[in-house]
Design a protein around this motif. Structure first.
Motif, short mmCIF file in Angstrom:
data_model
loop_
_atom_site.label_atom_id
_atom_site.label_comp_id
_atom_site.label_asym_id
_atom_site.label_seq_id
_atom_site.Cartn_x
_atom_site.Cartn_y
_atom_site.Cartn_z
N GLY A 131 0.89 -0.89 0.26
CA GLY A 131 -0.16 -0.14 -0.19
C GLY A 131 0.83 1.63 0.00
O GLY A 131 0.18 2.10 -0.25
N ALA A 132 2.20 1.39 0.87
CA ALA A 132 3.03 2.40 0.87
C ALA A 132 4.20 2.26 0.04
O ALA A 132 3.87 3.00 -1.29
CB ALA A 132 3.64 2.55 1.39
N ALA A 354 -5.19 9.51 -18.90
CA ALA A 354 -4.22 8.38 -18.02
C ALA A 354 -3.69 8.30 -16.80
O ALA A 354 -3.99 7.64 -16.08
CB ALA A 354 -3.97 8.17 -19.47
N TYR A 355 -2.94 9.10 -17.00
CA TYR A 355 -2.55 9.53 -15.66
C TYR A 355 -3.47 9.75 -14.63
O TYR A 355 -3.21 8.70 -13.17
CB TYR A 355 -1.61 11.19 -15.60
CG TYR A 355 -1.34 11.19 -14.35
CD1 TYR A 355 0.14 10.88 -14.29
CD2 TYR A 355 -1.79 12.27 -13.89
CE1 TYR A 355 0.28 11.30 -13.04
CE2 TYR A 355 -1.05 12.92 -12.43
CZ TYR A 355 0.27 12.58 -12.00
OH TYR A 355 1.13 12.75 -10.62
N MET A 356 -4.57 10.29 -14.41
CA MET A 356 -5.77 10.09 -13.55
C MET A 356 -6.76 9.05 -12.98
O MET A 356 -6.03 9.02 -11.96
CB MET A 356 -6.20 11.82 -13.41
CG MET A 356 -5.85 13.30 -14.05
SD MET A 356 -7.00 14.67 -14.68
CE MET A 356 -8.61 15.19 -13.18
N SER A 357 -6.62 8.69 -14.10
CA SER A 357 -7.21 7.45 -13.78
C SER A 357 -6.20 6.56 -12.89
O SER A 357 -7.02 6.14 -12.39
CB SER A 357 -7.35 6.60 -15.32
OG SER A 357 -7.76 5.68 -14.93
N THR A 358 -5.05 6.66 -13.52
CA THR A 358 -4.12 5.39 -13.18
C THR A 358 -4.09 5.90 -11.23
O THR A 358 -3.48 4.62 -10.85
CB THR A 358 -3.14 5.30 -13.64
OG1 THR A 358 -2.93 4.99 -14.58
CG2 THR A 358 -1.81 4.52 -13.32
N ILE A 359 -3.16 6.75 -11.35
CA ILE A 359 -3.38 7.64 -9.82
C ILE A 359 -4.05 7.35 -9.45
O ILE A 359 -4.09 7.37 -7.68
CB ILE A 359 -2.54 9.43 -9.82
CG1 ILE A 359 -1.14 8.89 -10.98
CG2 ILE A 359 -2.14 9.38 -8.98
CD1 ILE A 359 -0.19 8.20 -10.14
N SER A 360 -5.48 7.59 -9.57
CA SER A 360 -6.94 7.56 -8.43
C SER A 360 -6.92 5.91 -8.73
O SER A 360 -6.76 6.07 -6.55
CB SER A 360 -8.02 8.82 -9.37
OG SER A 360 -8.27 7.82 -10.33
N THR A 361 -6.55 5.07 -8.93
CA THR A 361 -7.02 4.13 -8.54
C THR A 361 -6.60 3.37 -7.69
O THR A 361 -6.51 2.88 -6.09
CB THR A 361 -6.92 2.68 -9.55
OG1 THR A 361 -8.51 3.83 -10.03
CG2 THR A 361 -7.12 1.48 -9.31
N GLY A 366 -4.39 2.02 -2.57
CA GLY A 366 -3.38 1.92 -1.53
C GLY A 366 -3.67 2.37 -0.14
O GLY A 366 -3.39 2.31 0.32
N SER A 367 -4.57 3.43 -0.04
CA SER A 367 -5.22 4.01 1.71
C SER A 367 -6.05 3.20 1.85
O SER A 367 -6.60 2.87 3.29
CB SER A 367 -5.56 5.44 1.09
OG SER A 367 -7.23 4.82 0.46
N SER A 395 -4.13 10.05 3.81
CA SER A 395 -3.04 8.98 3.21
C SER A 395 -2.99 8.74 2.14
O SER A 395 -2.01 8.95 1.10
CB SER A 395 -3.36 7.22 3.44
OG SER A 395 -5.21 7.21 3.27
N THR A 396 -4.55 9.55 1.29
CA THR A 396 -3.96 10.15 0.21
C THR A 396 -3.89 11.00 -0.75
O THR A 396 -2.67 10.81 -1.25
CB THR A 396 -5.67 9.95 -0.56
OG1 THR A 396 -6.91 8.93 -0.56
CG2 THR A 396 -5.93 10.10 -2.12
N VAL A 397 -3.56 11.59 0.29
CA VAL A 397 -2.55 13.19 0.34
C VAL A 397 -1.41 12.58 0.48
O VAL A 397 -0.23 12.81 -0.48
CB VAL A 397 -2.75 14.02 0.58
CG1 VAL A 397 -2.22 15.30 0.61
CG2 VAL A 397 -4.62 14.39 0.56
N VAL A 398 -1.10 11.78 1.87
CA VAL A 398 0.76 11.74 1.72
C VAL A 398 1.01 10.72 0.29
O VAL A 398 2.32 11.06 0.47
CB VAL A 398 0.27 10.90 3.24
CG1 VAL A 398 1.90 10.58 2.96
CG2 VAL A 398 0.56 11.80 4.25
N LEU A 399 -0.10 9.44 0.16
CA LEU A 399 1.11 8.63 -0.47
C LEU A 399 0.90 9.48 -2.02
O LEU A 399 2.14 9.43 -3.20
CB LEU A 399 -0.17 7.89 -1.56
CG LEU A 399 -0.26 6.54 0.16
CD1 LEU A 399 -1.43 5.88 -0.84
CD2 LEU A 399 0.81 5.40 -0.32
N MET A 400 0.37 10.80 -2.26
CA MET A 400 0.38 11.16 -3.77
C MET A 400 1.78 12.39 -3.46
O MET A 400 2.80 11.70 -4.49
CB MET A 400 -0.98 12.22 -4.23
CG MET A 400 -0.81 12.90 -5.18
SD MET A 400 -1.00 12.25 -6.79
CE MET A 400 0.88 12.40 -7.34
#
Length: 603
Positions: A131-132, A354-361, A366-367, A395-400
């Motif tokens: 997850g991290a 494409a970027y947003m879809s992958t990163i958001s998933t 992960g969170s 955790s979403t923000v921290v992972l980003m």
């Protein structure tokens, strides 16, 4: 390169729609943790299937495919095409099992299948490990591609790309949760496909390339066209085809292609309405992911060999790009700079999609590990639904942020892909067998995970690695590195399995009663329970694995024949294309019959 008003209009409208969806679903998504991470388990197959396709349609994928095609030819893509076998196994064997388990994350599975402190450790450790750590590496690879696209197409500094690309993504991901991700994926899929196909059609026909016939005849391209590797070149054949098909697909863990299902693919199966919707979603994803979607990227990669035959030509055309970011994967972005106004806006919007879809998933998945498998399990067992959603958003923000910082240190997408493949080498068989062999225990997985990691680190650019696998002086040829890790890792975890005690009867029986895996691997457990007057088997359900294996093999034939046929139609090789099209129709007809039998087994 300058964007026109029309280009900006496309991008602004796209951003507005994505943010609007995130805000619209934010209230319901924040209702509880199940809504935030699984959308209440009410999702239909077609929406989940589109979401899986959009998720894997990341900005680093066309860059990765371009790098492979330019350096190894079209046949080099077998390093990831081989994972179709894993995908079909997940579709027809494991999808129903995951949906039956009714867990919130695939890591929750550990304390359902195993017991005691080892199971608890495994769940908590992998929550942070996957997850991290692995999640950050994966997202950094995607962000690296965005950095290269931003640098080539818009002249942006790496930090400018990271901030602008990541800000909107993390906002709608934190607000909308899983439902926001899936709903926006529906939009992102069509935008991304339109951009990829439009770019391929236009770029193949620019004057420098001269159309599809000229492209196929170009001296820089001819040697790269083969879909199967050169069978006369033994080393290339082993590395690009035999190892992926014979070993890699079942032995390696890789995000999105986990043997036995897992990760964000499992998350979508768990969110499905029922078992048949989980199967339908994963099957649709595999058709789109392997059979059709790669060809627009491959065409652009081949065209780039005409316009930019080597890295020096890319560097000469784009002198402002940092030397550390130069590589063959940059050729995809370089080609996109030749698009006209209007289409350029669509393609840029598609890359952003494409970027947003992958990163958001990745962020939501992960969170979910951090919330369910670490925070609630380790830190605050009595956490309220409100607290869990809040931790999910934090955790979403921290992972980003962490992935963005790591992306600034990376150079090449293929290097990251290769690293992730090797770190999972030898672990895949555990994920396949744990459902169908009672003797697998928590120590099996713990051993496989650590043995693989230690071997990779020990062999990577060390004297031991040089001694065993150096190009000229090693004991083994270089291509044997991966199989060596697989064999040693597998031998170690199997030895540990037989030397450590099995899981308790109570744990094994509880797992069987809930998931009904069936098969000879559980016969000992079932018979012992029967002797003790405990019924485990649901007599109204047949063992579906034989029918699932049949459907799996037909699905593999169907998708590979569609993939090959599509390529040969593009190449203008009509005879091969017609034969493969007929094969795909026949295998599709047989698959429908097999699938109907499989559905009958699930009723």
């Amino acid at each position: 390169m300058e964007l026109s008003t029309l280009d900006y209009a496309f991008i602004i409208v796209f951003f507005s729609l994505v943010l609007g969806i995130g805000v619209y679903v934010s209230k319901k998504s924040g209702k509880n943790s199940t809504e935030f991470f699984l959308s209440g388990r009410t999702m239909p197959w077609w929406l989940l299937g589109l979401s899986m396709v959009a998720t894997t349609f990341s900005t680093d994928t066309p860059n990765l495919v371009t790098d492979i095609v330019r350096t190894k030819g079209v046949s080099g893509n077998w390093v990831w095409w081989c994972f179709l076998i894993t995908g079909m196994l997940t579709v027809f064997v494991y999808a129903k099992l995951w949906r039956k388990s009714n867990v919130n994350t695939d890591l929750e599975f550990y304390e359902m299948r195993y017991g005691g402190k080892p199971a608890s450790f495994l769940r908590k450790f992998r929550a942070l490990y996957l997850g991290a750590l692995f999640n950050i590496i994966t997202m950094a690879s995607v962000t690296l591609a965005a950095i290269k696209i931003g640098g080539i197409m818009l002249g942006l500094e790496p930090w400018e790309t990271v901030v602008s690309a990541g800000l909107i993504t993390v906002i709608f991901s934190a607000l909308g949760g899983f439902k926001g991700v899936v709903y926006t994926d529906f939009l992102l899929f069509f935008v991304a496909m339109s951009g990829a196909i439009g770019a391929a059609y236009y770029l193949v026909n620019i004057p420098e390339v001269g159309g599809i016939e000229a492209l196929m005849a170009n001296e820089n391209v001819v040697s790269k066209l083969n879909i199967l590797p050169d069978f006369d070149n033994t080393e290339v054949l082993i590395m690009l085809f035999i190892i992926p098909i014979a070993v890699q697909w079942w032995s390696s863990w890789y995000p999105g292609a986990e043997p036995g299902g897992g990760g964000y693919i499992a998350q979508r199966m768990l969110a499905a309405k029922n078992e048949n919707h989980a199967i339908g979603a994963t099957f649709f994803f595999n058709i789109m992911h392997y059979a059709l979607r790669p060809w627009p990227w491959i065409l652009v990669a081949l065209a780039s060999l005409v316009v930019y035959p080597d890295i020096a030509s890319i560097a000469a055309a784009f002198p402002n790009v940092e030397e550390s970011k130069l590589g063959h994967d940059l050729a995809y972005s370089a080609m996109l700079t030749k698009l006209p106004s209007g289409l350029l806006g669509v393609v840029l919007a598609s890359l952003i999609a494409a970027y947003m879809s992958t990163i958001s998933t990745q962020l939501n998945w992960g969170s979910s590990y951090i919330v369910f498998d670490f925070y609630k399990r380790q830190i605050n067992p009595n956490a309220t639904e409100k607290q869990m959603v809040a931790v999910g958003r934090i955790s979403t923000v921290v992972l980003m942020v962490l992935s963005a910082l790591f992306a600034l240190t990376l150079q090449n997408a293929f290097e990251v892909f290769d690293l992730l493949i090797q770190f999972g080498a030898g672990t895949g068989l555990v994920f396949i067998l744990r459902w169908f062999w009672w003797r697998i225990n928590a120590w099996s997985e713990i051993t496989a995970m650590f043995a693989s990691g230690i071997l990779v680190i020990s062999l990577a650019k060390t004297s031991l690695g040089d001694f065993l696998f150096a190009a000229d002086t090693g004991v083994f040829p270089e291509w044997a590195n991966y199989p060596f890790i697989v064999v040693v890792t597998t031998a170690i975890w199997m030895l540990v399995t037989v030397l450590t005690p099995p899981e308790s009867d109570a744990t094994l029986r509880s797992f069987y009663r809930k998931t009904q895996p069936g098969g000879p691997g559980w016969r000992k457990v079932v018979k012992k329970a029967e002797i003790e007057n405990e019924e485990l088997v649901n007599t109204g359900e047949k063992w579906s694995v034989p029918a699932g294996i049949t459907a799996m093999l037909l699905g593999i034939v169907l998708i590979y024949s569609i993939m090959f046929a599509t390529g040969y139609w593009i190449y203008g090789r009509t005879t091969q294309a017609i034969v493969l099209t007929i094969v795909s129709v026949i295998s599709g007809f047989l698959l429908i019959k097999a699938w109907n039998r499989l559905k009958g087994n699930l009723l």
